[in-house]
Design an enzyme around this catalytic site. Sequence first.
Site, short mmCIF file in Angstrom:
data_model
loop_
_atom_site.label_atom_id
_atom_site.label_comp_id
_atom_site.label_asym_id
_atom_site.label_seq_id
_atom_site.Cartn_x
_atom_site.Cartn_y
_atom_site.Cartn_z
N GLU A 87 102.04 12.64 29.87
CA GLU A 87 102.34 12.69 28.01
C GLU A 87 100.85 13.42 26.82
OE1 GLU A 87 101.76 11.10 31.23
OE2 GLU A 87 103.52 9.65 30.45
N PHE A 122 103.07 -6.02 34.11
CA PHE A 122 103.05 -4.61 34.55
C PHE A 122 103.44 -3.50 33.30
CE2 PHE A 122 105.56 -1.18 36.41
CZ PHE A 122 104.53 -0.53 36.79
N GLN A 123 102.44 -2.18 33.70
CA GLN A 123 101.90 -1.70 32.77
C GLN A 123 101.99 -1.86 30.92
OE1 GLN A 123 105.45 1.70 33.59
NE2 GLN A 123 103.65 2.22 34.68
N LYS A 174 109.88 -3.07 24.77
CA LYS A 174 111.65 -3.01 25.48
C LYS A 174 112.26 -4.10 24.68
CE LYS A 174 113.32 -2.23 29.31
NZ LYS A 174 113.04 -2.41 30.89
N MET A 180 81.47 28.36 27.54
CA MET A 180 80.81 27.93 27.13
C MET A 180 79.64 26.72 27.41
SD MET A 180 80.20 28.60 23.26
CE MET A 180 81.37 28.94 22.59
#
Lengths: 579, 163
Positions: free
Chosen positions: A53, A115-116, A165, A486
Amino acid sequence: MSVEHLSGGEMIMRSLKEEGVDLIFGYPGGSVLHIYDALYQQDHVEHILVRHEQGAVHAADGYARSTGKTGVVLVTSGPGATNAVTGIATAYMDSIPLVVLSGNVPSWATGTDFFQETDMIGVSRPIVKHSFMVQSVEEIPSIMKKAFMLASTGRPGPVVIDIPKDMTAPTEKRPFEYPESMRLRSYSPAQKGHSGQIRKALELLVQAKRPVIYAGGGSVTGDASGELTELAKRLGYPVTNTLMGLGAFPGTDPQFIGMLGMHGFYEANMAMHNADVIFAVGARFDDRVTNDPDKFCPGAKFIHIDIDPASIQKTISEVEVPIVGPTKAVLADMLVMLDEVQMGQNAEDLAAWWQQIDGWRDSQGLWTQDRFERTDMIMPQDVVKTLYEVTGGDAFVCSDVGQHQMFAAQYYKYDKPRRWINSGGLGTMGFGLPAAMGVQFAHPDAPVAVVTGEGSIQMCIQELSACKQYGLPLKIININNEALGMVRQWQDMQYGGRYSASTYQDSLPDFVALAEAFGHVGMRVTDPAQLKQAMTDCFAMKDKLVFMDILVDPNEHVYPMQIATGSMRDMWVSKTERT
Amino acid sequence: MRHIISVLMENAPGALSRVTGLFSQRGYNIESLTVAPTDDPSLSRLTVTTIGDDRVVEQITKQLNKLIDVVKLVDLSEGAHIERELMLIKIKATGAQRAEVKRTADIFRGQVVDVTPSAYTVQLAGSSDKLDAFIEAIGSVAIMEVARTGVCGIARGERVLAL
Ligand SMILES: Cc1ncc(C[n+]2csc(CCOP(=O)(O)OP(=O)(O)O)c2C)c(N)n1
Ligand SMILES: [Mg+2]
């Protein structure tokens, strides 16, 4: 005419169509399956499946940076949303317009550690311009309209829409009407600058003896490059660009005195330090530019155009002429008013000023002659210089973060805005490759180069798989110094060469084999004599992604480098010489 | 310097956390914070007292104004204004102390609003300084519990913070 009834998922797709969106980047999961099903059943919006993502957000970001349009992301709840966070923060720091749609657990389950479940509104709060939580299906069109309006107007930025949802269930159809326009009583970004202030600014400008125009990312995001260039040409003043502003004024123009700041050009930093009037256009005086703000440009008066009032007098205390407004509109007004003020009275001073600047240029300028010593290895600077030659200066250059980024900013001359794509504010390693995907989607026929390091490229390297799926012919220029260069430079300069966790002890992958495993072309270059030919061959493979692993001198540092707690003019110009 | 900033914001979920989050995110301090809906149910009024020099307060007001949920704000300390805070304070009061507590409350124009054989609960309204002075006068030994609302304020005269 009867009003259409649509499900929330369908409404989202239709709203995207109404907003003129034809491409979104995302990754599916349980909470967004209704939306993905609606996506499947329409053909206006194409969806690009990334591999992580973070990549989706960077890709949408690259798309936005290279086009000026709003980038769109679709991710699922929980890990999908949290994976997007780095990308959102990156866009926020650089004021990039994004709309991020993140699914969430059904509204009735909110707060139960379902969940999630992640409180995405809470997690993203400090790194968004605004966010919305969908609380009813009916409000989806107006939320979408507001989100696109907020993301793209004023000071642009990412907007998150959190979508439980049940708000997208296919069975829950509601009337759909997309609003033509949307007004928010609390939101009215300036459309124009104050004409009195603009006149004051011009009067100060035309009388300046040692002026510098200091243009930043706001001249790029504000699409003000044309006005900026015209004004600078008419005034005949030197222009420096910030890291975010590169390309806003043509890099090859003799009035361009290079990038300024921590790794800025000697002549740009010297000119700033000695200036009497500094004209800041969409630049925010950030710490990578000013060095110690108390010692910053001691003799200068400041004129500052910014769309965001909070950027004015944030880091420096006295701004003589603040102008709140879009850079484009303000500069356009200035061009009109320029006819009314008397120019040329400062001609003598200006000539002397240019003489002084040219003296700095001749003595230390990165473009007047090579300021680095060559060894028998490929020098990283030469990689960028070769890239510039081979692409005729006309590529999109997407960078990661590190020494290679600074070399790409210093040695590639950007003549146009939106060609230099980098994470300036957050400094996100891993940005380059996915951002370049977004750029290539927006500009299918243009050469798109990713200038990266072996450290950064490994942070989002999984997107090589997405590049295969969509046939993106990116050219990856891996400036391989076998170290977090760097970091190592700072360890050389400030920590007695103690390389704590900045090397990989022979664990680097075989990048050629890796590229091939992903179905791309890999090349390895170690010999300076072969660099140009190899790069020419690379860009000749127009329809292939080519991964060039270029082994460079691992000991090279980026110079100039400002000395911390000093002023603009306090710099190391090589490992042994300082100002 | 101490500033009292009153903010009209959308009475929307998440609006309050955006404001408080801004203060912690940018390192501004909050001395007190009050918030409640106004006569217009779509708007909440939030009052925050903060301490900072002019530069910091300029940034605070600009950053607050940038929040999409913030409709309008005013730094009340810039002009003449009235500020009030309400305190409920529970004080040990036995024997001779009872009269002493009552007298002190009277001097501060407080009211005893609850009584037990060993405690008084006093209600006191006024500026934060006045409440501080009362606490000082009672002394920490006698104080059992303090509940303060934080400051709310309004400009004097015709000036209003409204849409
Ligand atoms: C996500 C992230 N983690 C850590 C850093 C700190 N950091 C800045 S530059 C750098 C080294 C980058 O190494 P490489 O990509 O190989 O580039 P080089 O400097 O060697 O050119 C690191 C670790 C960062 N900017 N971003
Ligand atoms: Mg490296």
